[in-house]
Design a protein around this motif. Structure first.
Motif, mmCIF file in Angstrom:
data_model
loop_
_atom_site.group_PDB
_atom_site.id
_atom_site.type_symbol
_atom_site.label_atom_id
_atom_site.label_comp_id
_atom_site.label_asym_id
_atom_site.label_seq_id
_atom_site.Cartn_x
_atom_site.Cartn_y
_atom_site.Cartn_z
ATOM 1 N N HIS A 162 -4.190 -4.449 1.725
ATOM 2 C CA HIS A 162 -2.655 -4.982 0.907
ATOM 3 C C HIS A 162 -2.241 -4.797 2.045
ATOM 4 N N ALA A 163 -0.812 -5.331 1.495
ATOM 5 C CA ALA A 163 -0.423 -6.602 2.466
ATOM 6 C C ALA A 163 0.257 -5.369 3.897
ATOM 7 N N ALA A 172 -1.197 0.736 -4.876
ATOM 8 C CA ALA A 172 -2.724 0.544 -3.934
ATOM 9 C C ALA A 172 -3.463 1.181 -2.648
ATOM 10 N N LEU A 173 -2.122 2.150 -2.103
ATOM 11 C CA LEU A 173 -2.698 3.204 -1.015
ATOM 12 C C LEU A 173 -3.989 3.426 -1.649
ATOM 13 N N GLY A 176 -2.844 6.403 9.315
ATOM 14 C CA GLY A 176 -3.965 6.536 8.559
ATOM 15 C C GLY A 176 -4.311 5.883 7.159
ATOM 16 N N LEU A 177 -3.233 6.150 6.773
ATOM 17 C CA LEU A 177 -2.826 5.796 4.867
ATOM 18 C C LEU A 177 -2.735 4.439 4.740
ATOM 19 N N LEU A 178 -1.863 3.826 6.127
ATOM 20 C CA LEU A 178 -1.379 2.037 5.717
ATOM 21 C C LEU A 178 -2.324 1.541 6.456
ATOM 22 N N ALA A 179 -4.001 2.113 6.894
ATOM 23 C CA ALA A 179 -4.823 1.104 7.932
ATOM 24 C C ALA A 179 -5.337 0.726 6.710
ATOM 25 N N ALA A 180 -5.459 1.066 5.705
ATOM 26 C CA ALA A 180 -6.843 1.149 4.904
ATOM 27 C C ALA A 180 -6.547 -0.321 4.060
ATOM 28 N N PRO A 181 -7.476 -0.835 4.086
ATOM 29 C CA PRO A 181 -7.601 -2.708 4.424
ATOM 30 C C PRO A 181 -6.762 -2.521 1.859
ATOM 31 N N ALA A 208 6.742 -0.602 -6.062
ATOM 32 C CA ALA A 208 5.925 0.018 -6.732
ATOM 33 C C ALA A 208 4.380 -0.444 -7.078
ATOM 34 N N ALA A 209 3.967 -1.511 -6.612
ATOM 35 C CA ALA A 209 2.441 -2.146 -7.228
ATOM 36 C C ALA A 209 2.192 -1.620 -5.923
#
Ligand code: AMP
Length: 519
Positions: free
Chosen positions: A339-340, A262-263, A332-337, A257-258
């Protein structure tokens, strides 16, 4: 509608192997049901009470279902009707706290006293899960389409989006196509996950895709537990997580969840896999991952989520978009810096060499194999289609355990040789395709011996017949034709890899998957 009408239909469904005939029987019954009965009848014919679980075990049930000696069953009582039985089951499902056992006993007596022998046997099988045979749900969905006149694809879609057969039957039979169309993806309500079907070798799967002129992506197949994660920052609980069987596990997975919190988005529905990794990023044994999903509260293993699909993003449903578009949105969503890494990259439009390299790397990294996906396909659940095909270096099958024999020699006193069955795609009883006592550790034998009696439907000198509920993953060398087994096919050298508590009976492989291994 009377319970006896459902019991008769259920018997008719069981008596034929023809899927068309089964569908016709169910459709005829549904067409006769009153508006308030549709959901209940549909659910029962798929083998499940509308309440799913009523919290009464087999022994309690059978002791109440047994008529007292000297009494004649059912004579003189008013016949049971569907709505009254459903209300009693509601009572059973919601009875809790002090004195619950006695209250449940009284409800069970009320249920069984007026029942005929056939009705008793039906109710016991319904409540113990014995009637639940995966493919039946698909038959009932087709029958709902037939009885309501709505297109079957629309019915299946509503079932996927609502995650509920009774809800779908009620909508179709009372509101037709319009009510089904109104069933939409809702953030906060899980949808049935899309499944992969077993493919042959990577070369076969790619050749098949090329022949159909499909563009594919080849992704590593992670060996963990399927998760569906819903994010809604406006909700009381902003992140919720469900398993493959739509069991909510939000409370158990705070670290997942954490990461999703962060997304950089307001609402999202993500589909993926979570697994336990070593310090060097290699997957830990499957059991370590599963330890976080069971009753083993003490497990301290941390899970890492990886996502491979995106069904909704910030108010936009993506389910009907081709996978290619969903992956662009996901990346695009997961590329944001910040987070793991939450994505295990695959190869898009891969050449045969690149695809082979993905498979090799996946195996070298300790993963199971690859999944080859049609980039043009929308997200579709329920039936295993060819849009996602899994490729593993050994043939594995997920089969149902339907019996177990007492061992001998060193294994005396243990339930050892297990009887393996595949689903009947026509909705009939599972078909036995082989037996095995290989691949079992002492701990697994002890677990089987402790667990199986709770699933027994009959006891013999040789061992137990079991309700087809447990799914076991076996490795096999292939399959051969057989005159002894009912499906005409037998496994060659099956050995147990592990049990699959994350899968329900309807997610086991069917006999066609076994036949596909015939050499
Ligand atoms: P199986 O569990 O053998 O039926 O294989 C299908 C399952 O593989 C899916 O339900 C997912 O839980 C899992 N899986 C792992 N990686 C992927 C992936 N990249 N795409 C789809 N499914 C995956």
């Amino acid at each position: 509608m009377l319970l006896s009408e459902v019991v008769d239909a259920s018997r008719e469904v069981g008596a034929t192997r023809s899927r068309t005939a089964k569908t016709r029987v169910v459709a005829a019954l549904l067409a006769r049901a009153e508006p308030a009965e549709c959901a209940v009848v549909a659910s029962w014919l798929a083998g499940e009470p509308r309440q799913r679980k009523v919290g009464v075990g087999w022994r309690t049930l059978s002791s109440h279902a047994e008529p007292a000696p000297g009494t004649t069953t059912a004579e003189g009582s008013a016949p049971l009707d569907v709505v009254a039985v459903d209300a009693l089951l509601d009572g059973l499902a919601t009875t809790a706290g002090a004195g619950a056992a006695a209250r449940r006993g009284a409800l069970l007596d009320e249920l069984f006293a007026p029942a005929t022998a056939d009705e008793r046997s039906f109710l016991v099988r319904l409540l113990t899960g014995e009637l639940r045979q995966g493919a039946l749900e698909a038959v009932v969905l087709d029958a709902v389409a037939q009885a309501s006149g709505a297109p079957a694809a629309l019915v299946r879609r509503a079932a996927m989006l609502s995650g509920s057969l009774p809800t779908t039957a009620h909508a179709a039979l009372n509101g037709g196509a319009e009510a089904l169309e109104a069933v939409r993806l809702e953030v906060g309500r899980p949808v049935h996950p899309m499944l992969a079907s077993p493919g042959g070798t990577l070369e076969d799967v790619l050749a098949d895709a090329a022949q159909r002129a499909l563009d594919v992506v080849v992704e590593p197949k992670l060996d963990g537990a399927r998760i569906q994660v819903h994010l809604d920052r406006g909700a009381d609980v902003p992140v919720r997580v469900w398993t493959r069987t739509l069991r909510e596990v939000t409370d158990g997975l705070p670290e997942v969840a954490a990461q999703v919190l962060a997304l950089p988005c307001e609402t999202a529905v993500l589909d993926g896999e979570t697994l336990a990794l070593d310090d060097d990023g290699r997957p830990r044994p499957f059991q370590d991952t599963m330890s976080r999903f069971g009753s083993d509260e003490g497990s301290e293993v941390l899970l890492s989520p990886f996502f491979f699909d995106l069904l909704h993003l910030d108010g936009r449903d993506l389910l009907d978009e081709p996978l290619a578009a969903r992956l662009v949105a996901l990346d695009g969503l997961l590329a944001a810096p910040g987070h793991a890494p939450l994505r295990m990259p695959g190869a898009r439009g891969a050449s045969a060499d690149e695809a082979a390299a993905v498979l090799e790397r996946a195996l070298a990294d300790g993963h199971e194999g690859v999944v080859v996906k049609d980039l043009a396909a929308p997200y579709a659940a329920g039936r295993r289609g060819r849009a996602w095909q899994k490729v593993k270096p050994v043939h594995t099958l997920d089969l149902l355990v339907v019996g177990a024999e007492w061992g001998y020699g060193r294994r005396t006193g243990s339930l050892s040789n297990i009887h393996l069955a595949a689903r009947d795609p026509g909705g009939g009883a599972p078909l036995v395709v082989g037996k095995t006592f290989k691949g079992m550790t002492d701990a697994l034998l002890a677990w089987q011996t402790a667990t199986f009696p709770g699933l027994a439907t009959a006891e013999h000198r040789w061992g137990l017949e079991l309700r087809p509920e447990l799914v076991v993953e076996v490795a096999v060398d292939g399959a051969q034709r057989s005159t002894r087994y009912p499906g005409g096919v037998a496994l060659r050298f099956a050995r147990v890899l592990r049990y699959r508590p994350d899968k329900t009976a309807d997610q086991a492989d069917d006999v066609e998957a076994v036949r596909a291994l015939l050499v």
